[in-house]
Design an enzyme around this catalytic site. Structure first.
Site, mmCIF file in Angstrom:
data_model
loop_
_atom_site.group_PDB
_atom_site.id
_atom_site.type_symbol
_atom_site.label_atom_id
_atom_site.label_comp_id
_atom_site.label_asym_id
_atom_site.label_seq_id
_atom_site.Cartn_x
_atom_site.Cartn_y
_atom_site.Cartn_z
ATOM 1 N N ASP A 168 0.398 -0.824 0.241
ATOM 2 C CA ASP A 168 -0.249 0.183 -0.169
ATOM 3 C C ASP A 168 0.984 1.094 0.514
ATOM 4 O O ASP A 168 1.977 1.108 -0.937
ATOM 5 C CB ASP A 168 -0.570 -0.387 1.056
ATOM 6 C CG ASP A 168 -2.802 0.424 0.849
ATOM 7 O OD1 ASP A 168 -2.400 1.406 0.712
ATOM 8 O OD2 ASP A 168 -3.712 -0.739 0.769
ATOM 9 N N HIS A 219 -3.817 5.084 3.145
ATOM 10 C CA HIS A 219 -4.570 5.650 3.001
ATOM 11 C C HIS A 219 -3.962 3.381 3.837
ATOM 12 O O HIS A 219 -5.061 2.800 4.400
ATOM 13 C CB HIS A 219 -4.308 4.985 1.882
ATOM 14 C CG HIS A 219 -5.536 4.089 1.152
ATOM 15 N ND1 HIS A 219 -5.241 2.606 0.902
ATOM 16 C CD2 HIS A 219 -6.989 3.949 0.827
ATOM 17 C CE1 HIS A 219 -6.004 1.953 0.774
ATOM 18 N NE2 HIS A 219 -7.038 2.335 0.158
ATOM 19 N N ASN A 320 -13.951 -0.381 -6.428
ATOM 20 C CA ASN A 320 -15.296 0.540 -6.297
ATOM 21 C C ASN A 320 -15.899 1.350 -6.967
ATOM 22 O O ASN A 320 -16.257 2.560 -6.814
ATOM 23 C CB ASN A 320 -14.864 2.814 -5.125
ATOM 24 C CG ASN A 320 -14.067 1.224 -3.884
ATOM 25 O OD1 ASN A 320 -13.812 0.602 -3.327
ATOM 26 N ND2 ASN A 320 -13.190 2.256 -2.935
ATOM 27 N N SER A 385 -11.245 -1.242 -0.618
ATOM 28 C CA SER A 385 -9.853 -1.143 0.873
ATOM 29 C C SER A 385 -9.727 -1.359 1.830
ATOM 30 O O SER A 385 -8.843 -1.941 2.618
ATOM 31 C CB SER A 385 -9.645 0.361 0.460
ATOM 32 O OG SER A 385 -9.109 0.556 -0.901
#
Length: 458
Positions: A168, A219, A320, A385
């Site tokens: 990530d 994130h 998404n 996520s």
């Protein structure tokens, strides 16, 4: 986090054919040394001629060698047999030929079948996760109750021997709630010499993969806290596990979007596949990838397969795009044997944003998820996520509680112990929920009732 893509001018990834691997020059540097040694010949005349034609600027191996392995007596170290001599990153003069044309030439008649695979390296980038309104009270972590974590914790809170790699934006390495569970990790973001991706300016610590896998966007920190965190104070949060270890692998950097006037995510394919291989080589039992791009890539598919062969369970977010008409398949969620995770809300409905499709394996809470954030804080976010790390956490509990469990067995348990959620078709599994909502307690119960080998496997 869904990501758009664009080819990087002047960069191609190649994989040599089996009979050509032994002919490659041993002087070609690893990624960590590529900036210091400008090698421009591969050592295979047929391939080198094409490289000269496209005005090659540098050649480097795609992967660093894996760490040395101890001999059985534990006193000496030997070179791992898993060292790679097939994959290389080629940088060339971008004004001479496009990366697509270069890849085509490198697999054409001129190379006489010395190159098995060639493809452009590419950027991936995307916008922010969906943020929820700032709240002046501590929201309940409804997702943990929804997937029956409190009941599962009566069996195990996780074991420190189980390592989950978070590929990530990095992790806040100083976050007091995460620090006890963090391994050293790796920063693999390397954009040295590359042009700006699609109108963005790269900022932050991104040049030459220097430094630690420190998060600058938040994130990855949010994902890590959802997987493993122990609540020690009123404002704190709990992860699905409370005793496993997080391996931060930074493959996404910070960029500035001049159009939207905000920070953005940015990475490239070479860094991502290096991250997958590095995590597998360094002991990750689970690899969580909470990002996706609508582009299948043979190099990434090969890296996923490599990780799976060496015992790593790969968990990926579905994306998404659920409200978009095309609802494209995101990768790596779309690859075989990857646990593709969609998002549900508090009422077990498919989150409106959650991508869907026949490749979905299970779903998990992904709406208004509170977790760790930059600067030692906390934030509530929505997205697939943040559904995926719920499943990674459940897998970590499984590996903690059941010795000898294989990744395929863990995947089967997660599927078959999930809470069935039917869509309008009545099919099971289905495109909106997969096999259903992941259930931590039911998964542990199923594993412990059937031992480490469900369905009679050994």
């Amino acid at each position: 986090m869904e990501l758009q893509t664009g080819n990087i001018p002047g960069e191609v990834l190649i994989k040599l054919a089996a009979d050509a691997m032994g002919r490659a020059s041993p002087s070609i540097p690893d990624p960590s040394n590529a900036a210091h040694y400008q090698v421009t010949e591969l050592g295979i005349p047929e391939v080198d001629q094409v490289l000269r034609d496209i005005q090659v600027q540098s050649i480097s191996r795609l992967f660093d060698p894996p760490p040395p392995e101890p001999d059985p007596d534990g006193r000496m170290f030997r070179v791992s047999p898993r060292e790679d001599h097939a994959h290389y990153l080629i940088r060339f003069q971008p004004d001479v030929i496009s990366s697509e044309e270069a890849a085509t030439r490198l697999t054409g008649e001129e190379t006489r079948k010395k190159v098995d695979l060639a493809a452009p390296n590419f950027w991936f980038r995307g916008g922010h996760a969906t943020g929820d309104p700032v709240q002046d009270y501590h929201p309940a972590q409804w997702g943990l109750e929804q997937i029956h974590c409190p009941e599962a914790w009566k069996r195990t809170h996780g074991e420190r021997r189980v390592v989950i790699a978070v590929l990530d934006t990095g992790v806040d390495l100083q976050h007091p709630d995460l620090y006890p569970f963090l391994l050293k990790g790796k920063n693999l973001v390397d954009f040295t010499g590359q042009r700006r991706p699609m109108g963005q300016t790269l900022i932050g610590n991104h040049m030459g993969a220097q430094g630690d896998p420190q998060d600058e966007l938040g994130h990855g920190t949010h994902v890590a806290g959802t997987i493993c965190c122990a609540r020690t104070h009123d404002e704190g949060v709990s992860g699905v596990t409370q005793n496993c270890m997080i391996m931060p692998v930074r493959v996404i950097a910070t960029a500035w979007d001049h159009v939207l006037q905000q920070k953005d995510y940015c990475g490239n394919n070479a860094n991502m596949i290096r991250g997958i291989r590095w995590a597998a080589d360094n002991g990750a039992k689970i690899i969580n990838i909470s990002c996706g791009k609508p582009r299948r890539d043979d190099f990434e598919a090969e890296a996923i397969d490599y990780a799976q062969q060496y015992g790593a369970l790969v968990v990926a977010a579905m994306g998404n795009d659920g409200e978009e008409e095309d609802n494209e398949t995101m990768y790596p969620a779309g690859y075989p044997r990857v646990i593709a995770v969609g998002a549900t809300d508090q009422h077990n409905n498919r989150a409106t944003f959650s991508s869907y499709g026949s490749h979905m394996i299970v779903c998990a809470p992904g709406v208004q998820i509170r977790s760790t954030w930059l600067g030692g804080g906390y934030k509530t976010l929505s997205g697939t996520s943040f559904a995926a790390p719920h499943v990674s956490g459940v897998a970590a509990l499984l590996f903690s509680a059941t010795q000898g469990l294989t990744c395929d067995q863990a995947s089967e348990i997660i599927r078959k112990s999930s809470i069935r959620l039917d869509d309008e078709t009545g099919a099971h599994p289905n495109s909106n929920f997969g096999w259903g909502l992941v259930d931590a307690e039911a998964a542990l119960r199923r594993a412990q009732e059937h031992g480490s080998a469900p369905n009679g496997q050994t």
